[in-house]
Design a protein around this motif. Structure first.
Motif, PDB file in Angstrom:
ATOM      1  N   ILE A  14       0.834  -1.202   0.000  1.00 37.68           N
ATOM      2  CA  ILE A  14       0.000   0.000   0.000  1.00 37.68           C
ATOM      3  C   ILE A  14       0.868   1.250   0.000  1.00 37.68           C
ATOM      4  O   ILE A  14       0.612   2.214  -0.727  1.00 37.68           O
ATOM      5  N   GLN A  15       1.924   1.225   0.790  1.00 38.91           N
ATOM      6  CA  GLN A  15       2.824   2.380   0.853  1.00 38.91           C
ATOM      7  C   GLN A  15       3.524   2.608  -0.483  1.00 38.91           C
ATOM      8  O   GLN A  15       3.688   3.748  -0.926  1.00 38.91           O
ATOM      9  N   ARG A  16       3.915   1.521  -1.127  1.00 40.11           N
ATOM     10  CA  ARG A  16       4.564   1.670  -2.434  1.00 40.11           C
ATOM     11  C   ARG A  16       3.592   2.220  -3.469  1.00 40.11           C
ATOM     12  O   ARG A  16       3.960   3.060  -4.293  1.00 40.11           O
ATOM     13  N   TYR A  17       2.362   1.730  -3.438  1.00 35.72           N
ATOM     14  CA  TYR A  17       1.360   2.256  -4.359  1.00 35.72           C
ATOM     15  C   TYR A  17       1.141   3.748  -4.122  1.00 35.72           C
ATOM     16  O   TYR A  17       1.107   4.535  -5.081  1.00 35.72           O
ATOM     17  N   GLN A  18       0.986   4.139  -2.874  1.00 32.52           N
ATOM     18  CA  GLN A  18       0.740   5.544  -2.562  1.00 32.52           C
ATOM     19  C   GLN A  18       1.906   6.418  -2.998  1.00 32.52           C
ATOM     20  O   GLN A  18       1.720   7.542  -3.473  1.00 32.52           O
ATOM     21  N   GLY A  19       3.131   5.882  -2.864  1.00 31.67           N
ATOM     22  CA  GLY A  19       4.305   6.619  -3.330  1.00 31.67           C
ATOM     23  C   GLY A  19       4.305   6.792  -4.837  1.00 31.67           C
ATOM     24  O   GLY A  19       4.619   7.865  -5.355  1.00 31.67           O
ATOM     25  N   TRP A  20       3.924   5.716  -5.554  1.00 30.17           N
ATOM     26  CA  TRP A  20       3.843   5.800  -7.013  1.00 30.17           C
ATOM     27  C   TRP A  20       2.773   6.788  -7.451  1.00 30.17           C
ATOM     28  O   TRP A  20       2.988   7.611  -8.344  1.00 30.17           O
ATOM     29  N   LYS A  21       1.619   6.736  -6.791  1.00 37.03           N
ATOM     30  CA  LYS A  21       0.507   7.620  -7.168  1.00 37.03           C
ATOM     31  C   LYS A  21       0.875   9.093  -6.946  1.00 37.03           C
ATOM     32  O   LYS A  21       0.498   9.968  -7.742  1.00 37.03           O
ATOM     33  N   ALA A  22       1.648   9.348  -5.896  1.00 36.15           N
ATOM     34  CA  ALA A  22       1.999  10.730  -5.560  1.00 36.15           C
ATOM     35  C   ALA A  22       3.160  11.269  -6.384  1.00 36.15           C
ATOM     36  O   ALA A  22       3.345  12.490  -6.454  1.00 36.15           O
ATOM     37  N   THR A  23       3.929  10.383  -7.011  1.00 35.51           N
ATOM     38  CA  THR A  23       5.113  10.841  -7.756  1.00 35.51           C
ATOM     39  C   THR A  23       5.002  10.508  -9.250  1.00 35.51           C
ATOM     40  O   THR A  23       4.642  11.362 -10.047  1.00 35.51           O
ATOM     41  N   THR A  24       5.283   9.264  -9.604  1.00 34.42           N
ATOM     42  CA  THR A  24       5.305   8.875 -11.012  1.00 34.42           C
ATOM     43  C   THR A  24       3.975   9.161 -11.709  1.00 34.42           C
ATOM     44  O   THR A  24       3.941   9.746 -12.798  1.00 34.42           O
ATOM     45  N   TYR A  25       2.878   8.760 -11.083  1.00 39.04           N
ATOM     46  CA  TYR A  25       1.582   9.010 -11.713  1.00 39.04           C
ATOM     47  C   TYR A  25       1.278  10.500 -11.769  1.00 39.04           C
ATOM     48  O   TYR A  25       0.851  11.020 -12.812  1.00 39.04           O
ATOM     49  N   ALA A  26       1.481  11.193 -10.657  1.00 42.01           N
ATOM     50  CA  ALA A  26       1.157  12.626 -10.588  1.00 42.01           C
ATOM     51  C   ALA A  26       1.933  13.426 -11.625  1.00 42.01           C
ATOM     52  O   ALA A  26       1.414  14.369 -12.222  1.00 42.01           O
ATOM     53  N   GLU A  27       3.194  13.023 -11.863  1.00 41.86           N
ATOM     54  CA  GLU A  27       4.040  13.750 -12.806  1.00 41.86           C
ATOM     55  C   GLU A  27       3.713  13.408 -14.258  1.00 41.86           C
ATOM     56  O   GLU A  27       4.127  14.123 -15.174  1.00 41.86           O
ATOM     57  N   ASN A  28       2.980  12.315 -14.471  1.00 41.67           N
ATOM     58  CA  ASN A  28       2.662  11.878 -15.835  1.00 41.67           C
ATOM     59  C   ASN A  28       1.160  11.612 -16.004  1.00 41.67           C
ATOM     60  O   ASN A  28       0.761  10.791 -16.817  1.00 41.67           O
ATOM     61  N   ARG A  29       0.348  12.345 -15.258  1.00 46.31           N
ATOM     62  CA  ARG A  29      -1.097  12.106 -15.244  1.00 46.31           C
ATOM     63  C   ARG A  29      -1.713  12.164 -16.640  1.00 46.31           C
ATOM     64  O   ARG A  29      -2.519  11.323 -17.025  1.00 46.31           O
ATOM     65  N   ASN A  30      -1.310  13.160 -17.414  1.00 46.71           N
ATOM     66  CA  ASN A  30      -1.893  13.313 -18.754  1.00 46.71           C
ATOM     67  C   ASN A  30      -1.563  12.127 -19.647  1.00 46.71           C
ATOM     68  O   ASN A  30      -2.385  11.706 -20.476  1.00 46.71           O
ATOM     69  N   TRP A  31      -0.346  11.606 -19.495  1.00 47.25           N
ATOM     70  CA  TRP A  31       0.057  10.446 -20.291  1.00 47.25           C
ATOM     71  C   TRP A  31      -0.778   9.225 -19.931  1.00 47.25           C
ATOM     72  O   TRP A  31      -1.263   8.510 -20.813  1.00 47.25           O
ATOM     73  N   TYR A  32      -0.977   8.967 -18.655  1.00 49.19           N
ATOM     74  CA  TYR A  32      -1.787   7.826 -18.228  1.00 49.19           C
ATOM     75  C   TYR A  32      -3.228   7.973 -18.713  1.00 49.19           C
ATOM     76  O   TYR A  32      -3.857   7.000 -19.145  1.00 49.19           O
TER      77      TYR A  32
END
Length: 216
Positions: free
Chosen positions: A13-31
């Motif tokens: 859960i912590q790893r997912y939350q970290g991904w959502k807050a960083t990698t996903y947040a920085e590439n939201r439009n791409w996803y």
């Protein structure tokens, strides 16, 4: 079932939350674009389930670039529409006929436990895999012809040779699928056989002319 299905472990859960807050947040439009436009992968990769084989890392692939199917020992069964369940065959069919991938890659690897199991089974040292209730044993039977090709080699060389045979056998079996052969004959797709050394980071590709695996 309700007594056995549990919430995710906290570290995941912590790893997912970290991904959502960083990698996903920085590439939201791409996803979001991937979700809206659908997938258009350039290649399908058939690799082993082994957790040490990280296909996207090896090739530096982005989301949406590879259609990946993983199974024990990166095997492809022969074309056999017998009405039973065929996860690998279904994945190949979808990649070739629907996604129309340009490249179909089989990726084997060193220290493969599935290949080791096949060797043990074929030499009579794993009777549990020959039991009719063993899903793994039945699956590894796909590689028996490959074992017969390398059985004459010294035992110290057989594991690596059989790992590479798992790639060759899969390439040969791919050619039995009518839609794969049609795509190849039309020039719409290419197929490739690779083997990676997980300890050294090496990558070899199968050369059908010489029958050898050569550095890329």
């Amino acid at each position: 079932m309700k007594d056995h299905v549990r919430p995710l472990p906290s570290y995941l859960i912590q790893r997912y939350q970290g991904w959502k807050a960083t990698t996903y947040a920085e590439n939201r439009n791409w996803y979001r674009r991937l979700a809206e436009d659908g997938q258009r992968p350039r290649a399908m990769v058939i690799s082993c389930c082994d957790s040490r084989v990280h296909v996207t890392s090896i090739f530096g692939a982005d989301q949406g670039e590879f259609f990946i199917h993983r199974n024990i020992a990166n095997l492809v069964p022969p074309y056999n529409p017998d009405g039973d369940y065929h996860g690998t065959s279904a994945a190949v069919e979808y990649a070739v006929t629907t996604l129309k991938v340009a490249h179909l890659i089989v990726l084997g690897h060193s220290q493969c436990g599935g290949v080791e199991g096949c060797h043990a089974m074929c030499t009579g040292h794993a009777p549990e895999l020959e039991d009719k209730t063993s899903f793994v044993g039945k699956w590894l039977g796909i590689l028996r012809p490959g074992f017969e090709r390398v059985a004459h080699l010294p035992e110290t060389e057989r594991q690596t040779a059989l790992e590479r045979e798992s790639v060759v056998i899969s390439l040969e079996n791919l050619m039995t699928f009518p839609f794969v052969k049609a795509a190849l004959d039309a020039g719409d797709m290419t197929i490739h056989g690779l083997w990676t050394d997980i300890g050294e980071g090496g990558l070899l590709q199968y050369d059908p002319a010489s029958g050898a695996f050569l550095p890329v």
